[in-house]
Write an enzyme that holds these catalytic residues in place. Sequence first.
Site, short mmCIF file in Angstrom:
data_model
loop_
_atom_site.label_atom_id
_atom_site.label_comp_id
_atom_site.label_asym_id
_atom_site.label_seq_id
_atom_site.Cartn_x
_atom_site.Cartn_y
_atom_site.Cartn_z
N SER A 173 -45.45 -99.58 31.52
CA SER A 173 -46.76 -99.10 31.98
C SER A 173 -47.00 -99.52 33.41
CB SER A 173 -47.87 -99.66 31.10
OG SER A 173 -47.53 -99.51 29.76
N SER A 213 -39.75 -77.47 -13.22
CA SER A 213 -39.76 -77.14 -11.78
C SER A 213 -41.09 -77.45 -11.12
CB SER A 213 -39.36 -75.68 -11.55
OG SER A 213 -40.00 -74.81 -12.44
N1 LIG Z 1 -43.46 -110.97 37.01
C1 LIG Z 1 -43.40 -109.68 36.65
N2 LIG Z 1 -44.14 -109.27 35.63
C2 LIG Z 1 -44.09 -107.97 35.27
C3 LIG Z 1 -43.27 -107.05 35.96
N3 LIG Z 1 -43.43 -105.84 35.39
C4 LIG Z 1 -44.33 -106.00 34.40
N4 LIG Z 1 -44.73 -107.28 34.32
C5 LIG Z 1 -45.71 -107.88 33.39
O1 LIG Z 1 -45.20 -107.75 32.07
C6 LIG Z 1 -46.27 -107.49 31.15
C7 LIG Z 1 -46.01 -106.21 30.38
O2 LIG Z 1 -46.06 -105.10 31.25
P1 LIG Z 1 -46.44 -103.65 30.75
O3 LIG Z 1 -46.28 -102.76 31.92
O4 LIG Z 1 -47.75 -103.63 30.06
O5 LIG Z 1 -45.24 -103.41 29.73
P2 LIG Z 1 -44.97 -102.17 28.72
O6 LIG Z 1 -45.33 -102.67 27.38
O7 LIG Z 1 -43.50 -101.93 28.85
O8 LIG Z 1 -45.76 -101.00 29.17
C8 LIG Z 1 -47.53 -107.44 31.96
O9 LIG Z 1 -48.16 -108.70 31.92
C9 LIG Z 1 -47.02 -107.11 33.35
O10 LIG Z 1 -47.90 -107.53 34.34
C10 LIG Z 1 -42.47 -107.55 37.05
O11 LIG Z 1 -41.73 -106.83 37.70
N5 LIG Z 1 -42.57 -108.86 37.33
#
Ligand SMILES: Nc1nc2c(ncn2[C@@H]2O[C@H](COP(=O)(O)OP(=O)(O)O)[C@@H](O)[C@H]2O)c(=O)[nH]1
Lengths: 320, 634
Positions: B38, B540
């Site tokens: 997301s 049936s």
């Molecule tokens: N540190 C870091 N956190 C990330 C990154 N991408 C996503 N997150 C964190 O991982 C968590 C899950 O992300 P989300 O986009 O909701 O994951 P989804 O369930 O795959 O849609 C959230 O708290 C994000 O902020 C990244 O590149 N680096």
Amino acid sequence: MGPDTFTNGLSAHRRRLQDMTINLTHLQRLEAESIYIMREVVAECEKPVMLYSVGKDSSVMLHLAKKAFYPAPPPFPLMHVDTTWKFKAMYEFRNRMAKEVGMELIVHINQEGLAQGVGPFTHGSAVHTDVMKTQGLKQALDKYKFDAAFGGARRDEEKSRAKERIFSFRSAQHRWDPKNQRAELWNLYNTRKHKGESIRVFPISNWTELDIWQYIHLENIPIVPLYFSDKRPVVERDGSLIMVDDERMPLKPGEKPQMRSVRFRTLGCYPLTGAVESEANTLPQIIQEMLLTTSSERQGRAIDHDAAASMEKKKQEGYF
Amino acid sequence: MAHQSDLIASDIDAYLTSHQYKSLLRFITCGSVDDGKSTLIGRLLYESKMIFEDQLSALEADSKKVGTRGGELDFALLVDGLAAEREQGITIDVAYRFFSTDRRKFIVADTPGHEQYTRNMVTGASTADAAVMMIDARKGVLTQTRRHSYLVSLIGIKHIILAINKMDLVEYSQERFDAIERDYRAFAARIGLNQITAIPVSAVYGDNILQHGDNMPWYKGPTLMSHLETLEIDRTDVMPFRMPVQWVNRPNLNFRGFAGLIVSGKVTKGERIRSLPSGKESNVASIVTGDGEIDEAVAGQCVTLTLADEVDASRGDVISVANDPPQSASAFEATLVALNDAPILPGRSYLLKLATKVVSATVNPIKYKVNVNTLEQLAAEKLELNDIGIVELELDQPLVFEPYEKNHDLGSFILMDRMSNNTVGAGTLHFALRRSQNVQWQFTDVNKKARAQLNRQQPCCVWLTGFSGAGKSTIANLVEKKLFSIGRNTYLLDGDNVRHGLNKDLGFTEQDRVENIRRVAEVSKLMVDAGLIVLVSFISPFRAERNGARALFGEGEFLETFVDTPLANAEARDVKGLYKKARAGELKNFTGIDSPYEPPEAPEIRIDTTKLSPEQAADLIVSTLRTRGIIPQE
Ligand SMILES: Nc1nc2c(ncn2[C@@H]2O[C@H](COP(=O)(O)OP(=O)(O)O)[C@@H](O)[C@H]2O)c(=O)[nH]1
């Protein structure tokens, strides 16, 4: 930019259509998808109808229908569920278009609602929309026994639409059951249904607002003049500019309509549709304004501000 | 909606012209929960300026309230909303998002979730040109990654973008990145995926999303966005020309056009074509579109063809290049994914839609199902929601097709349930089975009609259905005696008797019941062909099977006879003591007790046993046979 850039754009587009046989443009692919969907409905459903709301999305849908069945006219009627509160210019445009394309135009008005004097000023936007639009639509579908109805909704309009199917089923009571949507894979649409059930079909689901405008521009599709800027009488209410389109609009003490250069980004019932101040009166200017603008399209629609009833809920009840 | 381009403000016409020729790329994002899907999509929307200010201010507010980034912009919130809907129990198998850059328009299929993953992913993938496979750099290749990759390979997506995310949390380590990439490639090769581009990213901080940034100078490849903008979409126009006929356009006597979507190749005016399955050849007289006539059209376009000769093609037929037409067959091996709560049962008759053609189909047998996590092959008697099976399909008529691998449009299908009308499965064709091409139905000179004349009776099948103990056998017996006494040729197929022989290998589970009925229906069909009046006396219980049986017979040959005895009455009689056993739990899957009975909706004959004696019931059936002209009048 003058009128000839218009025509240039257009013929260049046609030329490209001929030469560019290898890579279709995104608009050509969207067009083909919509045409395919419409033909599928006509081939498999018994009595389709096209819901025509007179707005720009309807204009594009109608244009696509003409192309899909050419040289035959589209083999279904147009239907307008009229709340009686549309802009005058919309009624004029609607009647002109129906005549031009030679399709039957069915206008349905909820007579009970009319008899009870339901309107946005007296009953509020929620009740008005429910009675005149949602109930009106159900009445019309029941009356004419349509088993498939084309609608011009797009998935980019709103979060909840992003996940709706292109072929969306309605029970005999016109309810949408979001828990029971059919899987939709490839372009294999399942149109089977029991007696009394119907399908809402959204052939332009995958178009965005920009796609719509660009296509209108390229294909020279007629739209209601209200989309173009002009001097119009408006009053300011709750931050929205409402056009005084007829004498039914009650003015508050001290309120005086002012002539301002405005246009509309979406069209609905005039008391519920806010205008934006603008000088844009050509399509490129409109598109430019849209691209530079900073608020989303539906902000001008009062109905969406009614937080109490989410779109989800409205849809379950049969709102388009 | 500020697209980056400065052209918008300075020269809108130039901008519009440049945007007119964008291509379209559809892709799907795959990943486990919390991998950052997301966040990535949200960022792509944000960076391509698809976010309006009102949405942005909502995002800022939400980020402070419920964001996971300590008050900073949480892009994930832009695309969520799905979570809340899931709590309300709404099926959200796929949500579609849109964004565009100067070069391309993108449609992203975002498939949330865990449980329904197979169904959701297959749905989203079916229209995708590419897949972005998200991996959490800390975790590397997981079981889920393998599962998603397998599903992507089933749907035939060739371009895989391996987005190794959260590089910020592994110190932007090249070693880590290389190790994960190696791991993944080793696995992907096993399932035939080889067009893989691995990109190290941080969805949250934007590294290698649009710009490279300074954190990973060792990475020399494209950014995610530039790769999405330039990857080459599979070309279908270089394959031989095929167009399934979608609709025949006949506005007047002078125009007869075949409307359809060109699914592969191109067609030019004057070209020699063949219409299938008829095999008739002709030349393309004109290619008509809503913009007028054109000389050439390619895959992806919807056109209307007129032909030089009178060719009687209709919806479902395929128009192809004359010298390289596709094959037809009526039995296939296929991959089949179950999409509905109701399982797919072997032997049951379903409707199959391929391109614009709908035919009857049965799954027979299920060779095995695949464990999507381990790729292990498991024996299966039915396919339940999210199961993936390798099956054989049998159709009631030959179908023009191509293997999915070769042509997605002529090799993909959905299965629809005859009763619920739901889409219960979707699949891809592998190849035609020899038997369908070789074993032709033998047309014999002495046929049903000849035998009917000799016997002075119209052969037919009287199908008695109802609860155990409803009186079916008693009535069927009486009918046969009456017919025999007036010299008619009959045969009685009784449930219990058939279960002693032909069907002794079958039990009473749902799928065995389906197979039981299928065999009986097929036997009755042969007997009707032999000229007999066949009486079938079988509980049936399922409508789908009775309808499947009905579909085997010609118009007026199948008389569904509902022996309508309320359950309470049948149970009170309990001639064989079966209800008692069932109530005591000694008999499982007993109709009416712990297995459903679906009464006929429009039977040809209905017998109310609370009003008619068995003798009267038998007379009613015999007189119906008379009025329908099956046996001569007295
Ligand atoms: N540190 C870091 N956190 C990330 C990154 N991408 C996503 N997150 C964190 O991982 C968590 C899950 O992300 P989300 O986009 O909701 O994951 P989804 O369930 O795959 O849609 C959230 O708290 C994000 O902020 C990244 O590149 N680096």
